[in-house]
Scaffold this motif. Structure first.
Motif, PDB file in Angstrom:
ATOM      1  N   PRO A 117       0.818  -1.219   0.000  1.00 29.47           N
ATOM      2  CA  PRO A 117       0.000   0.000   0.000  1.00 29.47           C
ATOM      3  C   PRO A 117       0.850   1.267   0.000  1.00 29.47           C
ATOM      4  N   GLU A 118       2.009   1.227   0.633  1.00 33.18           N
ATOM      5  CA  GLU A 118       2.968   2.327   0.583  1.00 33.18           C
ATOM      6  C   GLU A 118       4.367   1.780   0.823  1.00 33.18           C
ATOM      7  N   LEU A 119       5.354   2.456   0.240  1.00 32.92           N
ATOM      8  CA  LEU A 119       6.731   2.010   0.388  1.00 32.92           C
ATOM      9  C   LEU A 119       7.343   2.623   1.637  1.00 32.92           C
ATOM     10  N   ARG A 120       8.156   1.826   2.306  1.00 38.11           N
ATOM     11  CA  ARG A 120       8.864   2.333   3.470  1.00 38.11           C
ATOM     12  C   ARG A 120       9.915   3.343   3.030  1.00 38.11           C
ATOM     13  N   ALA A 121      10.230   4.262   3.924  1.00 37.11           N
ATOM     14  CA  ALA A 121      11.305   5.219   3.639  1.00 37.11           C
ATOM     15  C   ALA A 121      12.606   4.443   3.446  1.00 37.11           C
ATOM     16  N   PRO A 122      13.377   4.783   2.433  1.00 36.45           N
ATOM     17  CA  PRO A 122      14.607   4.037   2.163  1.00 36.45           C
ATOM     18  C   PRO A 122      15.617   4.177   3.288  1.00 36.45           C
ATOM     19  N   ARG A 123      16.296   3.062   3.547  1.00 35.01           N
ATOM     20  CA  ARG A 123      17.383   3.083   4.523  1.00 35.01           C
ATOM     21  C   ARG A 123      18.649   3.576   3.847  1.00 35.01           C
ATOM     22  N   SER A 124      19.520   4.159   4.621  1.00 37.91           N
ATOM     23  CA  SER A 124      20.787   4.614   4.068  1.00 37.91           C
ATOM     24  C   SER A 124      21.596   3.419   3.589  1.00 37.91           C
ATOM     25  N   ASP A 125      22.235   3.569   2.411  1.00 35.13           N
ATOM     26  CA  ASP A 125      23.072   2.491   1.916  1.00 35.13           C
ATOM     27  C   ASP A 125      24.530   2.658   2.348  1.00 35.13           C
ATOM     28  N   GLN A 126      24.759   3.611   3.229  1.00 36.11           N
ATOM     29  CA  GLN A 126      26.107   3.818   3.744  1.00 36.11           C
ATOM     30  C   GLN A 126      26.316   2.949   4.986  1.00 36.11           C
ATOM     31  N   LYS A 127      26.759   1.735   4.767  1.00 33.39           N
ATOM     32  CA  LYS A 127      26.947   0.807   5.874  1.00 33.39           C
ATOM     33  C   LYS A 127      28.351   0.952   6.453  1.00 33.39           C
ATOM     34  N   ALA A 128      28.428   0.943   7.761  1.00 31.29           N
ATOM     35  CA  ALA A 128      29.738   0.981   8.411  1.00 31.29           C
ATOM     36  C   ALA A 128      30.468  -0.328   8.136  1.00 31.29           C
ATOM     37  N   MET A 129      31.765  -0.227   7.898  1.00 33.25           N
ATOM     38  CA  MET A 129      32.559  -1.418   7.662  1.00 33.25           C
ATOM     39  C   MET A 129      32.632  -2.252   8.940  1.00 33.25           C
ATOM     40  N   PRO A 130      32.445  -3.554   8.819  1.00 34.22           N
ATOM     41  CA  PRO A 130      32.619  -4.398   9.999  1.00 34.22           C
ATOM     42  C   PRO A 130      34.059  -4.383  10.462  1.00 34.22           C
ATOM     43  N   GLU A 131      34.246  -4.611  11.746  1.00 32.06           N
ATOM     44  CA  GLU A 131      35.589  -4.581  12.318  1.00 32.06           C
ATOM     45  C   GLU A 131      36.491  -5.600  11.641  1.00 32.06           C
ATOM     46  N   GLY A 132      37.695  -5.158  11.303  1.00 36.03           N
ATOM     47  CA  GLY A 132      38.664  -6.053  10.690  1.00 36.03           C
ATOM     48  C   GLY A 132      38.624  -6.080   9.187  1.00 36.03           C
ATOM     49  N   PHE A 133      37.771  -5.237   8.577  1.00 35.45           N
ATOM     50  CA  PHE A 133      37.627  -5.210   7.131  1.00 35.45           C
ATOM     51  C   PHE A 133      37.823  -3.793   6.600  1.00 35.45           C
ATOM     52  N   THR A 134      38.216  -3.704   5.324  1.00 41.23           N
ATOM     53  CA  THR A 134      38.366  -2.433   4.625  1.00 41.23           C
ATOM     54  C   THR A 134      37.572  -2.477   3.331  1.00 41.23           C
ATOM     55  N   ASN A 135      36.800  -1.420   3.089  1.00 44.47           N
ATOM     56  CA  ASN A 135      36.060  -1.336   1.830  1.00 44.47           C
ATOM     57  C   ASN A 135      37.017  -0.933   0.701  1.00 44.47           C
ATOM     58  N   LEU A 136      37.142  -1.771  -0.312  1.00 44.42           N
ATOM     59  CA  LEU A 136      38.028  -1.495  -1.442  1.00 44.42           C
ATOM     60  C   LEU A 136      37.325  -0.742  -2.557  1.00 44.42           C
ATOM     61  N   ASP A 137      36.041  -1.027  -2.746  1.00 41.72           N
ATOM     62  CA  ASP A 137      35.336  -0.428  -3.884  1.00 41.72           C
ATOM     63  C   ASP A 137      33.836  -0.592  -3.689  1.00 41.72           C
ATOM     64  N   THR A 138      33.098   0.424  -4.103  1.00 45.74           N
ATOM     65  CA  THR A 138      31.633   0.364  -4.100  1.00 45.74           C
ATOM     66  C   THR A 138      31.140   0.864  -5.452  1.00 45.74           C
ATOM     67  N   SER A 139      30.247   0.117  -6.058  1.00 47.30           N
ATOM     68  CA  SER A 139      29.690   0.526  -7.342  1.00 47.30           C
ATOM     69  C   SER A 139      28.207   0.183  -7.369  1.00 47.30           C
ATOM     70  N   VAL A 140      27.499   0.766  -8.322  1.00 48.21           N
ATOM     71  CA  VAL A 140      26.066   0.541  -8.470  1.00 48.21           C
ATOM     72  C   VAL A 140      25.796  -0.052  -9.844  1.00 48.21           C
ATOM     73  N   ILE A 141      25.030  -1.122  -9.876  1.00 48.89           N
ATOM     74  CA  ILE A 141      24.556  -1.692 -11.137  1.00 48.89           C
ATOM     75  C   ILE A 141      23.080  -1.343 -11.243  1.00 48.89           C
ATOM     76  N   ARG A 142      22.744  -0.611 -12.281  1.00 48.81           N
ATOM     77  CA  ARG A 142      21.374  -0.118 -12.415  1.00 48.81           C
ATOM     78  C   ARG A 142      20.948  -0.229 -13.878  1.00 48.81           C
ATOM     79  N   TYR A 143      19.803  -0.859 -14.107  1.00 45.58           N
ATOM     80  CA  TYR A 143      19.266  -0.956 -15.468  1.00 45.58           C
ATOM     81  C   TYR A 143      17.769  -1.247 -15.403  1.00 45.58           C
ATOM     82  N   THR A 144      17.134  -1.073 -16.544  1.00 46.05           N
ATOM     83  CA  THR A 144      15.698  -1.328 -16.657  1.00 46.05           C
ATOM     84  C   THR A 144      15.484  -2.731 -17.201  1.00 46.05           C
ATOM     85  N   LEU A 145      14.596  -3.475 -16.554  1.00 46.85           N
ATOM     86  CA  LEU A 145      14.348  -4.865 -16.913  1.00 46.85           C
ATOM     87  C   LEU A 145      12.888  -5.044 -17.305  1.00 46.85           C
TER      88      LEU A 145
END
Length: 280
Positions: free
Chosen positions: A203-231
């Motif tokens: 009936p209605e969409l929830r407000a979007p959550r932030s996609d900025q996730k904190a890195m878990p302990e002991g890990f490093t983010n090397l790269d973030t990309s978005v795949i987006r297309y119409t299907l």
């Protein structure tokens, strides 16, 4: 290129190394796990199950197989392969786990995309026995295991890569089984993923959550990309199959599902966030 099965299994009951003996995997403490006729092994103790038959059921697995084999998510599979075999990749061999492998589509795609010079030891794990059964029937080269990300049945520091694609990452376990410098390739739904379908079934969409996730302990983010297309989904069957392979099948109301069932075709947005995360 050589594709082989990953075999550094750990007993899910006591963590000791499993050794193959005939048609079973056995640990030094006497625990034994039979290899099914189809080639997979069940390493999910009954006390770790939240239900009698956890994960996707037989019909959901069949829907996923039909949808993915139609090529609708091929751009996602290609992006996943590029993230594993990135431009700086120069390793002669890797051990790779698909944590939440479903019916094995992405693992098969990864094997297909590998260069002729690399040796791959592959393992797919899923909590659904129906998914693992389907995967094992389609690919005899990899190891296929019924198990849980919360208690991965493999020895510590034995993996170079983990795929977690629309799954449930358990970072402490991922950190345990990854070698130093090993990587997670992770895909998560973006805020607009399948928006057009969600607008129909809710009936209605929830407000979007932030996609900025904190890195878990002991890990490093090397790269973030978005795949987006119409299907474009051309018929009722493809719409039903897509719905059956998402959590929305259980979250939507009866009215929402009825509206989706009336659709003759539908165009949706695919919006996926891909991350490469390295263990320090």
């Amino acid at each position: 290129m050589t594709i082989s099965s990953f075999e550094a299994f750990a007993c899910p009951l006591d963590g000791s190394a499993l050794q193959i003996s005939g048609r079973s995997w056995r640990c030094p403490n006497g625990h034994s796990f039979d290899i099914a006729r189809q080639g997979y092994v069940h390493l999910l103790p009954v006390q770790n199950k939240r239900s009698k038959d956890p994960g996707d059921n037989k019909e959901m697995v069949a829907a996923r197989q039909r949808f993915l084999s139609s090529g609708f998510y091929q751009p996602l599979a290609d992006a996943m392969s590029r993230a594993v075999f990135h431009e700086e990749f120069n390793e002669p061999s890797i051990n790779c786990l698909d944590a939440g492998c479903g019916e094995g589509y992405y693992m098969r795609q990864l094997a297909h995309s590998a260069s002729e010079t690399i040796d791959l030891a592959l393992m797919g794990l899923d909590i659904s026995k129906w998914a693992v059964l389907s995967a094992a029937k389609q690919d005899k080269r990899s190891s296929w295991v019924v198990g849980s990300n919360a208690n991965l049945p493999m020895l510590s520091e034995t993996l170079d890569r983990i795929l977690c694609l629309f799954g449930f990452p358990v970072y402490p376990e991922f950190a345990r089984v990854l070698k130093s410098g090993g990587e997670i390739v992770q895909m998560d739904a973006g805020v607009d993923h399948l928006r057009e379908l969600r607008e129909i079934i809710y009936p209605e969409l929830r407000a979007p959550r932030s996609d900025q996730k904190a890195m878990p302990e002991g890990f490093t983010n090397l790269d973030t990309s978005v795949i987006r297309y119409t299907l474009a989904l051309p018929d009722k069957g493809s719409i039903a199959d897509l719905l059956a392979m998402t959590p929305h099948l259980y979250r939507a109301s009866a009215d929402g599902l009825a509206h989706a069932a009336e659709l003759e075709s539908l165009t949706v947005t695919v919006d996926v966030i891909l991350r490469r995360i390295r263990k320090n």
